[in-house]
Motif scaffolding. Structure first.
Motif, short mmCIF file in Angstrom:
data_model
loop_
_atom_site.label_atom_id
_atom_site.label_comp_id
_atom_site.label_asym_id
_atom_site.label_seq_id
_atom_site.Cartn_x
_atom_site.Cartn_y
_atom_site.Cartn_z
N UNK A 6 0.68 -1.26 -0.03
CA UNK A 6 -0.02 -0.04 -0.05
C UNK A 6 0.98 1.36 0.07
N UNK B 206 4.93 -21.78 10.75
CA UNK B 206 5.05 -20.52 11.25
C UNK B 206 6.55 -20.08 11.56
N UNK C 129 8.55 -17.03 9.19
CA UNK C 129 8.72 -15.72 9.82
C UNK C 129 10.25 -15.65 9.49
N UNK D 227 -6.72 -4.58 10.74
CA UNK D 227 -7.27 -5.31 9.63
C UNK D 227 -6.79 -5.04 8.50
N UNK D 228 -6.49 -3.72 8.18
CA UNK D 228 -6.17 -3.28 6.73
C UNK D 228 -4.79 -2.94 6.61
N UNK E 188 -1.17 1.70 6.02
CA UNK E 188 -1.07 2.61 4.91
C UNK E 188 -2.35 2.40 4.18
N UNK E 189 -3.23 1.17 4.57
CA UNK E 189 -4.32 1.39 3.96
C UNK E 189 -5.36 1.84 4.72
N UNK F 252 3.85 -6.01 13.17
CA UNK F 252 3.88 -6.12 12.05
C UNK F 252 3.89 -4.56 11.24
N UNK G 71 6.15 -14.49 18.38
CA UNK G 71 5.68 -13.41 17.62
C UNK G 71 4.79 -13.60 16.53
N UNK G 72 5.05 -14.47 15.78
CA UNK G 72 4.18 -15.11 14.54
C UNK G 72 2.96 -15.70 15.10
N UNK G 73 2.74 -15.76 16.36
CA UNK G 73 1.32 -16.20 16.74
C UNK G 73 0.28 -15.05 16.37
N UNK H 105 0.15 -13.13 13.76
CA UNK H 105 -0.44 -13.13 12.52
C UNK H 105 -1.49 -13.99 12.18
N UNK H 106 -1.07 -15.36 12.80
CA UNK H 106 -2.32 -16.52 12.46
C UNK H 106 -3.30 -16.56 13.33
N UNK I 14 -8.49 -22.93 18.80
CA UNK I 14 -7.72 -22.94 19.92
C UNK I 14 -7.82 -21.81 20.98
#
Lengths: 207, 207
Positions: free
Chosen positions: A39, A171, A175, B35-36, B39-40, B120, B174-176, B178-179, B186
Motif C-alpha cells: 500500500x 510459522x 517468519x 484489519x487493513x 497505509x491502507x 507488523x 511473535x508470529x502467533x 499473524x495467524x 484454539x
DNA sequence: CCCGAACCTGAGCAAGCGCTTAGGGTCCGT
DNA sequence: ACGGACCCTAAGCGCTTGCTCAGGTTCGGG
C-alpha cells in the motif's frame, strides 16, 4: 534509495516472466513491495525503478493488484515446489522433515525479498486472488503434516498435537522472511541447518 | 464493517490513555490498522469508527503516525512487562522459560489485534520512533537469551547456538499474532501451553 | 521505401489522501 | 447572566494516487 540490493538471489530468478519489460517491472515491484509494503508503494515508484514511465506499467499489467498477484502466485508455487521435493526425497520421516525445513527455510532466507512480499502482503490481494493463494498454503500445510504423521506412526516422533505442531513449524519457517537480513551474520545455509535441528528436537521421541 | 470485534480482550485494555475521546480514537485505530494495515487505513476511517469527524483526530493526535507510535509504544511496553514478569518469577531455568513463552504467547493470542499492529507495522514508523521501539525489542531478546544462557550453564539445557535459538523462540511467539484467530478452535491458553512444550523440547538436554 | 504491429511516453483526469481552519455548541466558575 | 475554556464539526486546501489516452518511436517484412 537502494543500489541494486541483489535483484534476488540464486538460480534463474524470474525467467518465466516474459517479455523482458514485464519482468523488469515485476522485479522492481518485488523490491518496492518488500521495502515499503504494497500500500505504501506507488505505481510511479515501480515504473521508475524499472526505468519506465508510469503509463508503461499498464501495458503489461492491468492493475497494481495484478502485479502483486503474479508475484504471490509464482512465489507460492516455488516455495511449495521446494517443500514437496524434500518431502518426496525418501529416507526416514526425520530425514525428510529435516530436509523439508532446511530447504524451505533456505528459500525464505535466500529470497527473503520475494518471500516477504509473498508471505506478508496477502491481505492486499482481491477476494478471488486471495482464496487461490490460500489454497496453495493449505497444500504446504498438508505436506508438513503428512511427514509428521508418518513419523509418529513409525514411532520416530512423539507429537501430542499434530495440527498444532505443524502450524508452529510452518510459522517458524515463514517468519524467517521477516527478520532475515542479507547483511546479517548468518548465511541461509546456517539458518536452514539450525532450524532443521530445532524442529527435529520439537518432534523427537523421548528416549 | 465490523460489529464490535472484541475491543481487545482482557484486563483494563487502554485505561492509561486519557481523555476518553483520545482512547476511543486509539482503539479505533488499533482495529483499523490490524484489519487493513497502517497505509491502507485512512484517517477518515479511524475517526468514523470512533464516531467522530476526521478533524477531531487532530485535536488529540498531531499526525496519523503519532497514533501508530502511541499504540506501538504501549503495546511493546506491555509485552515486555509480561516477559520480564515471567523471567523474574523464580524456579529453574526450564520453569522460567516455559512460563515466559506461555505468557508471551498468551498475550499475542489474546490481544492479537493489538499485537498484529505492534509487531507488523513497525516499518511505518518514522526514523526516531522506530529506533525507540527497536530498543524495546532488544530488551525482549535479552530477557529470553538470559534465561536460556542460565539454563545452559546450569546444565538444564543443551543449546549449541544461543543467539540463534533465542531468535527462533521469539520469532515463533511473535508470529502467533499473524495467524491466531479468535474464531479458531484454539484458546490462547492452549496455544501458550503447546508452545511452552515445544520450546522446552528445543532446548532440552539430551538424556 | 513504406506499412503496420509492438512498445512506450507526456500530459493529465477524477478521486481520495493527510491535514487545516473558522466557527459553533456546551458547560463551568463567578 | 455571561465570558472563556474545551471539544467538536463542515468545508475544503494542496497534493498524490491509480489509471487513461492520444500520439510518437522503433523495427521487421514486402
Amino acid at each position: 534509495m537502494s543500489t541494486a540490493e541483489e535483484t534476488d538471489g540464486g538460480s534463474a530468478p524470474w525467467a518465466e516472466v516474459t517479455p523482458e519489460a514485464a519482468r523488469r517491472l515485476l522485479v522492481a515491484a518485488v523490491e518496492a513491495f518488500a521495502e515499503r509494503g504494497y500500500h505504501a508503494t506507488t505505481t510511479r515508484d515501480i515504473a521508475g525503478r524499472a526505468g519506465m514511465s508510469p503509463a508503461a506499467l499498464y501495458i503489461h499489467y492491468k492493475t497494481k493488484e495484478e502485479l502483486l498477484h503474479r508475484i504471490s502466485r509464482i512465489g507460492h508455487d516455488r516455495a511449495l515446489f521446494v517443500l514437496e521435493a524434500a518431502a518426496d526425497g525418501g529416507g526416514t520421516a526425520a530425514e525428510r522433515l529435516a530436509e523439508a525445513v532446511r530447504s524451505f527455510v533456505r528459500w525464505h532466507a535466500e529470497r527473503h525479498t520475494t518471500a516477504r512480499v509473498v508471505q506478508y502482503e496477502l491481505d492486499a490481494l482481491g477476494e478471488e486472488h486471495r482464496t487461490e493463494i490460500v489454497e496453495l498454503r493449505r497444500k504446504s500445510d498438508a505436506v508438513v503434516r503428512r511427514i509428521i504423521s508418518e513419523g509418529v506412526q513409525a514411532g520416530e516422533f512423539d507429537v501430542p498435537d499434530i495440527p498444532g505442531t505443524t502450524l508452529a513449524v510452518l510459522s517458524l519457517c515463514i517468519d524467517v522472511a521477516r527478520w532475515f537480513n542479507a547483511q546479517g551474520s548468518r548465511t541461509p545455509d546456517e539458518v536452514g541447518d539450525l532450524y532443521a535441528d530445532l524442529v527435529l528436537r520439537m518432534v523427537a521421541a523421548k528416549r
